[in-house]
Structure formats: structure tokens, C-alpha cells
Design a protein around this motif. Structure first.
Motif, PDB file in Angstrom:
ATOM      1  N   VAL A   1       0.822  -1.191   0.000  1.00  0.00           N
ATOM      2  CA  VAL A   1       0.000   0.000   0.000  1.00  0.00           C
ATOM      3  C   VAL A   1       0.866   1.254   0.000  1.00  0.00           C
ATOM      4  O   VAL A   1       2.061   1.211   0.286  1.00  0.00           O
ATOM      5  N   GLY A   2       0.248   2.384  -0.343  1.00  0.00           N
ATOM      6  CA  GLY A   2       0.887   3.674  -0.180  1.00  0.00           C
ATOM      7  C   GLY A   2       0.650   4.200   1.223  1.00  0.00           C
ATOM      8  O   GLY A   2      -0.150   3.644   1.987  1.00  0.00           O
ATOM      9  N   LEU A   3       1.334   5.285   1.558  1.00  0.00           N
ATOM     10  CA  LEU A   3       1.268   5.790   2.926  1.00  0.00           C
ATOM     11  C   LEU A   3       1.351   7.306   2.953  1.00  0.00           C
ATOM     12  O   LEU A   3       2.226   7.906   2.325  1.00  0.00           O
ATOM     13  N   ILE A   4       0.432   7.922   3.680  1.00  0.00           N
ATOM     14  CA  ILE A   4       0.549   9.323   4.075  1.00  0.00           C
ATOM     15  C   ILE A   4       0.841   9.316   5.565  1.00  0.00           C
ATOM     16  O   ILE A   4       0.022   8.863   6.372  1.00  0.00           O
ATOM     17  N   HIS A   5       2.025   9.773   5.914  1.00  0.00           N
ATOM     18  CA  HIS A   5       2.553   9.653   7.269  1.00  0.00           C
ATOM     19  C   HIS A   5       2.809  11.060   7.805  1.00  0.00           C
ATOM     20  O   HIS A   5       3.667  11.779   7.291  1.00  0.00           O
ATOM     21  N   ILE A   6       2.050  11.462   8.816  1.00  0.00           N
ATOM     22  CA  ILE A   6       2.169  12.790   9.420  1.00  0.00           C
ATOM     23  C   ILE A   6       2.821  12.624  10.784  1.00  0.00           C
ATOM     24  O   ILE A   6       2.267  11.980  11.678  1.00  0.00           O
ATOM     25  N   ASP A   7       4.022  13.201  10.940  1.00  0.00           N
ATOM     26  CA  ASP A   7       4.844  12.854  12.094  1.00  0.00           C
ATOM     27  C   ASP A   7       5.965  13.876  12.237  1.00  0.00           C
ATOM     28  O   ASP A   7       6.265  14.619  11.293  1.00  0.00           O
ATOM     29  N   ALA A   8       6.606  13.902  13.404  1.00  0.00           N
ATOM     30  CA  ALA A   8       7.838  14.666  13.567  1.00  0.00           C
ATOM     31  C   ALA A   8       9.051  13.861  13.134  1.00  0.00           C
ATOM     32  O   ALA A   8      10.116  14.420  12.876  1.00  0.00           O
ATOM     33  N   HIS A   9       8.896  12.532  13.045  1.00  0.00           N
ATOM     34  CA  HIS A   9      10.018  11.632  12.785  1.00  0.00           C
ATOM     35  C   HIS A   9       9.655  10.686  11.641  1.00  0.00           C
ATOM     36  O   HIS A   9       8.504  10.258  11.510  1.00  0.00           O
TER      37      HIS A   9
ATOM     38  N   ILE B   1       8.312  16.424   9.264  1.00  0.00           N
ATOM     39  CA  ILE B   1       9.533  15.868   9.849  1.00  0.00           C
ATOM     40  C   ILE B   1      10.449  16.988  10.340  1.00  0.00           C
ATOM     41  O   ILE B   1      10.659  17.989   9.666  1.00  0.00           O
ATOM     42  N   ARG B   2      11.022  16.778  11.523  1.00  0.00           N
ATOM     43  CA  ARG B   2      11.891  17.801  12.110  1.00  0.00           C
ATOM     44  C   ARG B   2      12.671  17.194  13.278  1.00  0.00           C
ATOM     45  O   ARG B   2      12.540  16.014  13.579  1.00  0.00           O
ATOM     46  N   GLY B   3      13.478  18.024  13.937  1.00  0.00           N
ATOM     47  CA  GLY B   3      14.167  17.594  15.141  1.00  0.00           C
ATOM     48  C   GLY B   3      15.573  17.099  14.878  1.00  0.00           C
ATOM     49  O   GLY B   3      16.107  17.175  13.766  1.00  0.00           O
TER      50      GLY B   3
END
Length: 351
Positions: free
Chosen positions: A177-185, A222-224
Motif C-alpha cells: 500500500v501507499g502511505l501518508i505519514h504525518i509525524d515529527a520523525h 519531519i523535524r528535530g
């Protein structure tokens, strides 16, 4: 329109004695008819046994389960054995169930998803052991596999982000599957302390297991200081949008990019609450300053209307670090938004 006594009398004649269920605007009346009784009553948000989004509770057997005619099953996954920092997201499902007044109407997407879908809270996944991470992942994969095999879309509440790996193993067994991933990492790091099954690496594991298509994966926010751990995202062909780039791009451009990456294929949406700036969501294990606002997240998710969503999760709520309950409230709202998207998913709408 000129305001005068005649207009006032017209309003009094129409609205003065009307109850909460008497709505004259056709669009709003269609919504109210699903939610409000003819006597003008709706369920008090603080009454009854709490469930996710006030969805009906449906007990499903662990063996030989019968999901009836459900389209979406919401399940809690109270497991945080994969954390690298602060524990506590095992309490996330309970915290989200306790949040009241989420929904029932999504005015942007024009849906009341608990009423527009056949959806139920099916309780929490049962674990063989509260101490062994790998066994817990086996239990997650088995339960989500049951849901998927029944032709039902899973919507999960964690728990730490390691749960996404066994979920994707169940969902992507037949086709990655595809993925939309909302995260800091990015959560694509390698093994630490003799295991690869931790919340920093579920999406590397899923790609290497052949259940996640990295070329149809976008990671947003993504950050940090952990950027040096995320080389797999770039090497495998994932698209990474850093939090620092979002202001310049604008949310509409991020939405357009996400839609172009996942296309029309089956897509999973994973939301880590630490994608939000800790000023909005301090109750999480690995907070990172400089994150998204709640308004940006809602705009982003609502803009994904029409994608071929086959499942989703909300993870990493550790409520004990937030005495205000704002983190759980934000996460419950995101859960509601993902469920709202499912109303318009080509895969789910046909069931």
C-alpha cells in the motif's frame, strides 16, 4: 437585507417554538434527522459508556470473529513496549474514548461519519503478554488481519508507533500500500538494543517486508535532531516534507503533493500526535518543537478527501504528560477526520 419588525415577526413565527430537531434548511435538516430525535433530543456527550467518537460498541470474538456488515472497525491498541523515550501511550486508547463532543458533524467535509458509515468500536486488542513486544506485534497482525479478511477497514488507536508495522503487514499482504505519514520523525531507522521492532523503525520494516510501497509514501512534518537516522526514507524513494518547508509551500501545495504521490492506489494514513507542536500536544513520548498547528493538520487531512483510504491509525498519545487533556482532544479530532475521509474512500464506500 433590511432589519425591521416584520422580519423579526417572521423569525419568531418560524423559530420561536421550534425544538432542536426542527431544522428548516434542507442540507442541515438531512444531518439532524440522523442525529436528533423527533422530540429534539440527542445523546448527552457525557452520558453512557465512552467509546471512540461515540460510535456504537460491538463485541467481536477473538476466534472465529463475526464483523457483521461493518465497513469500519475502530480498535484500541494499548501497547507501548517500543518507545525510546517516555512511556505511557498504552493509555492513549482510554484517553481518546474519554474525550467528549467530537463530531458528530464534519462541516468541512459535510458528513456525519458515525452515521454515514457502518462503524463500531470493537474494543481493544487482547495481548498474550504485556511484556513481550514481538508477541504483541503478532497479536496486532492477527487481529487486524481478521478485520481486513472480513472486508472491513481498520482504524486503530495506539499505543506507540511500532504498531503500524504489524498493521501494514496485515493490510498489505496481497498488495503493498501507499502511505501518508504525518509525524515529527520518519520512523525508518534500523535496530537499536538488539531489536528492530521499536517505534523508530516501523516503516523501514514494512518496506523490507514488501507490504509498503516507498515510492507511494510521503512523510509530512519531519523535524528535530534525529534526521541522521532517516537515510532509509531517501534511499528507498520516500518523499519527505520537513516542517520547516511547510510554511513556504503552504498546506494546499502539501495536499497536492500527497495526492500526486499516493495516486489512486490503496493508501494508509498514519498520524503521530507528535507531528503537532508541543504547545498544542505536550502529552507524547518524543515531543519536538517547531511542529504543525492543529489548524494546519485539520486542513491537511480534510484536503485528502477522495483518496483510496484502506485504513489508518492515531498513535503516541501519552495522556499523563498533559493535565489539560488537550493532546487527547486533538488526537480524537484527528481520528474523527480520518473516519470522515473514509466516507469518501472508493474502497470503503463500495462495501
Amino acid at each position: 437585507m433590511v432589519w425591521d419588525k416584520t422580519r423579526l415577526e417572521q423569525l419568531r413565527a418560524e423559530f420561536a417554538d421550534a425544538n432542536g430537531g426542527e431544522i428548516f434548511d434542507e442540507k442541515f435538516r438531512r444531518v439532524a434527522e440522523k442525529i436528533i430525535s423527533k422530540s429534539g433530543t440527542r445523546l448527552a456527550p457525557y452520558a453512557g459508556i465512552p467509546t471512540f467518537l461515540s460510535a456504537p460498541y460491538m463485541q467481536i470474538a477473538a476466534e472465529d470473529p463475526d464483523f457483521g456488515n461493518l465497513q469500519v472497525a475502530i480498535t484500541g491498541i494499548p501497547m507501548d513496549l517500543g518507545v525510546t523515550n517516555r512511556p505511557g501511550s498504552r493509555f492513549g486508547p482510554r484517553a481518546l474514548r474519554a474525550i467528549e463532543r467530537i463530531g458528530p458533524y464534519n462541516h468541512v467535509l459535510a458528513t456525519a461519519p458515525v452515521f454515514d458509515l457502518r462503524v463500531a468500536d470493537i474494543g481493544d486488542i487482547q495481548f498474550q503478554s504485556r511484556y513481550r513486544l514481538e508477541l504483541s506485534h503478532d497479536d496486532i497482525e492477527k487481529r487486524i488481519g481478521q478485520i481486513v479478511d472480513a472486508g472491513v477497514a481498520p482504524l486503530s488507536v495506539g499505543g506507540d508507533h511500532s504498531i503500524s508495522h504489524p498493521i501494514l503487514k496485515a493490510i498489505g499482504r496481497q498488495q503493498p500500500v501507499g502511505l501518508i505519514h504525518i509525524d515529527a520523525h520518519c520512523d525508518t531507522s534500523g535496530a537499536f538494543d538488539q531489536t528492530k521492532f521499536h517505534h523508530g523503525g516501523p516503516f523501514r520494516n514494512a518496506v523490507l517486508d514488501g507490504v509498503l510501497d516507498p515510492t507511494r509514501t510521503i512523510q509530512i512534518g519531519i523535524r528535530g535532531s534525529a534526521e541522521y537516522l532517516w537515510e532509509f526514507s531517501y534511499a528507498s524513494g520516500m518523499t519527505v516534507i520537513h516542517a520547516e518547508d511547510i510554511s513556504g509551500m503552504g498546506i494546499p501545495a502539501v495536499i497536492a503533493k500527497a495526492k500526486s504521490i499516493v495516486g489512486d492506489g490503496p493508501t494508509y494514513l498514519s498520524f503521530d500526535v507528535d507531528s503537532l507542536d508541543p504547545s498544542f500536544a505536550p502529552g507524547t513520548g518524543t515531543p519536538e518543537v517547531g511542529g504543525l498547528t492543529t489548524r494546519e493538520v485539520l486542513e491537511l487531512i480534510r484536503g485528502l478527501k477522495g483518496i483510496n483510504l484502506v485504513g489508518g491509525d492515531v498513535v503516541e498519545v501519552a495522556p499523563q504528560y498533559d493535565a489539560t487533556t488537550n493532546t487527547a482532544h486533538a488526537a480524537a479530532q484527528v481520528l474523527f477526520e480520518i473516519l470522515s475521509l473514509m466516507v469518501f474512500s472508493p474502497s470503503i464506500g463500495k462495501r
